[in-house]
Design a protein around this motif. Structure first.
Motif, short mmCIF file in Angstrom:
data_model
loop_
_atom_site.label_atom_id
_atom_site.label_comp_id
_atom_site.label_asym_id
_atom_site.label_seq_id
_atom_site.Cartn_x
_atom_site.Cartn_y
_atom_site.Cartn_z
N UNK A 194 31.27 43.96 38.84
CA UNK A 194 31.33 42.82 39.76
C UNK A 194 30.53 41.67 39.13
N UNK A 195 31.19 40.59 38.79
CA UNK A 195 30.50 39.43 38.22
C UNK A 195 29.75 38.69 39.32
N UNK A 196 28.50 38.33 39.04
CA UNK A 196 27.67 37.66 40.03
C UNK A 196 27.02 36.42 39.42
N UNK A 197 26.24 35.71 40.25
CA UNK A 197 25.43 34.55 39.86
C UNK A 197 26.29 33.38 39.40
N UNK A 198 26.80 32.64 40.39
CA UNK A 198 27.63 31.47 40.11
C UNK A 198 26.88 30.16 40.37
N UNK A 199 25.55 30.22 40.29
CA UNK A 199 24.75 29.03 40.59
C UNK A 199 24.99 27.88 39.65
N UNK A 200 25.33 28.17 38.38
CA UNK A 200 25.57 27.10 37.41
C UNK A 200 27.05 26.95 37.08
N UNK A 201 27.91 27.68 37.80
CA UNK A 201 29.34 27.61 37.52
C UNK A 201 29.92 26.27 37.96
N UNK A 202 31.08 25.95 37.42
CA UNK A 202 31.75 24.69 37.78
C UNK A 202 33.25 24.91 37.85
N UNK A 203 33.87 24.29 38.86
CA UNK A 203 35.33 24.23 38.91
C UNK A 203 35.75 22.86 38.40
N UNK B 284 38.67 35.09 45.28
CA UNK B 284 38.97 36.37 45.92
C UNK B 284 39.47 37.32 44.83
N UNK B 285 38.56 38.06 44.24
CA UNK B 285 38.92 38.97 43.15
C UNK B 285 38.06 40.22 43.26
N UNK B 286 38.66 41.37 43.02
CA UNK B 286 37.96 42.65 43.21
C UNK B 286 36.77 42.82 42.27
N UNK B 287 36.74 42.07 41.17
CA UNK B 287 35.64 42.20 40.21
C UNK B 287 34.70 41.00 40.22
N UNK B 288 34.70 40.27 41.33
CA UNK B 288 33.75 39.18 41.55
C UNK B 288 33.01 39.48 42.85
N UNK B 289 31.69 39.41 42.84
CA UNK B 289 30.92 39.69 44.04
C UNK B 289 31.33 38.74 45.16
N UNK C 283 37.13 45.61 30.46
CA UNK C 283 38.43 45.14 30.97
C UNK C 283 38.25 44.49 32.34
N UNK C 284 37.40 45.05 33.17
CA UNK C 284 37.17 44.49 34.50
C UNK C 284 36.48 43.13 34.42
N UNK C 285 35.51 43.00 33.52
CA UNK C 285 34.83 41.71 33.35
C UNK C 285 35.80 40.65 32.88
N UNK C 286 36.56 40.97 31.84
CA UNK C 286 37.45 39.96 31.26
C UNK C 286 38.63 39.67 32.19
N UNK D 130 24.22 39.80 34.68
CA UNK D 130 24.97 39.21 35.78
C UNK D 130 26.22 40.02 36.12
N UNK D 131 26.32 41.21 35.54
CA UNK D 131 27.41 42.11 35.86
C UNK D 131 26.84 43.27 36.66
N UNK D 132 27.21 43.35 37.94
CA UNK D 132 26.73 44.41 38.81
C UNK D 132 27.74 45.55 38.83
N UNK D 133 27.28 46.75 39.20
CA UNK D 133 28.15 47.91 39.29
C UNK D 133 28.13 48.44 40.73
N UNK D 134 29.33 48.58 41.32
CA UNK D 134 29.41 48.99 42.72
C UNK D 134 29.31 50.51 42.87
#
Length: 280
Positions: free
Chosen positions: A104-113, A16-21, A68-71, A94-98
């Protein structure tokens, strides 16, 4: 792929972050499962860097704000979410603009927690040519510093307006130049201002350009342990932004409008790294 679909649902449900889609839902009744995201109307950062969309020019101040928003989002993923999350495919596409041109960072298909006590993730190599951490490429061990490397490439894109991989002028179509090689060579030969985007050169001070370029070079260090953390990158970019506010305010008033250098790259030379990158 179904596995990437499931992975993205799981990952985004934790964020839940304002700069994540934001994910709004999913549809499992179609032959191919569908994810439903919030509507992000203004395309990708890469389109603006490469001037494919000209109605909203990327000023130096806007470039700083987007960086700054991405980082900030990546710092949150790495250290502020319930479990650290590695994005694994950070890039300008993978950085979208609203609607307000916020990142807004997008595309978490290969992400891992990962669990909090883990330091790395060992997997088959995933990523995008031009953004891929060479250390990860060699070891298959992805760390938070691998995301830092990819962000470093995005930061160089914002500075230079260049693509991460481009054809060499006057050469055959098969010859490609990595932005890493182009940037690091220019830094080593004291030609940084020759490769900076014309708009950045016009609007930013030479000191600001040097500070951001040195930060990018640190992010691109071939030894991951020598790269800064996302929190450190955030602090340094915000310091540059804050240093500009007096001059920006002065300009607004006159118009009546309201509105550490590190020379080390690593132990590998640029040419050998380019060979490693082009093999992927």
């Amino acid at each position: 792929m179904l596995s990437e679909f499931i992975n993205e649902v799981v990952i985004l449900s934790q964020i839940n972050h304002r700069n994540v889609v934001q994910i709004m839902g999913c549809c499992l009744e179609t032959e191919v499962p569908l994810l439903v995201y919030e509507f992000i109307p203004n395309g990708t950062l890469s389109q603006y860097i490469q001037e494919q969309i000209e109605e909203f020019p990327l000023t130096w101040d806007i470039r700083l704000q987007i960086a700054i928003e991405i980082v900030g989002a990546l710092s949150y993923l790495h250290s502020a979410s319930s479990f650290p999350i590695y994005h694994r495919d950070i890039k300008s596409a993978n950085t979208l603009l609203d609607e307000k041109y916020r990142a807004k960072i997008a595309d978490f298909g290969t992400s891992r927690s990962i669990s909090i006590d883990q330091t790395h993730l060992t997997t088959c190599v995933h990523g995008t040519f031009g953004y891929l951490d060479p250390e990860y490429f060699q070891s298959s061990q992805f760390t938070e510093k691998s995301d830092v490397y990819s962000f470093g490439v995005v930061l160089v894109e914002l500075l230079t307006g260049q693509k991460p991989i481009s054809a060499v002028t006057g050469s055959s179509e098969e010859e490609r130049r990595s932005l890493f090689t182009y940037f690091i060579t220019a830094m080593q030969e004291d030609r940084l201002l020759n490769i900076v985007d014309a708009r950045v050169l016009e609007e930013a001070s030479e000191t600001e350009i040097q500070v951001v370029a040195n930060l990018a070079r640190r992010c691109l260090n071939l030894n991951g342990r020598n790269r800064p953390t996302m929190r450190e990158v955030t602090s340094e970019l915000e310091a540059v932004q804050m240093s500009r506010k007096p001059s920006i305010s002065a300009q607004q008033n006159s118009d009546g409008v309201d509105f550490v250098e590190d020379d080390s790259v690593g132990n590998w030379d640029v040419e050998s790294l380019s060979e490693v990158s082009t093999s992927y």
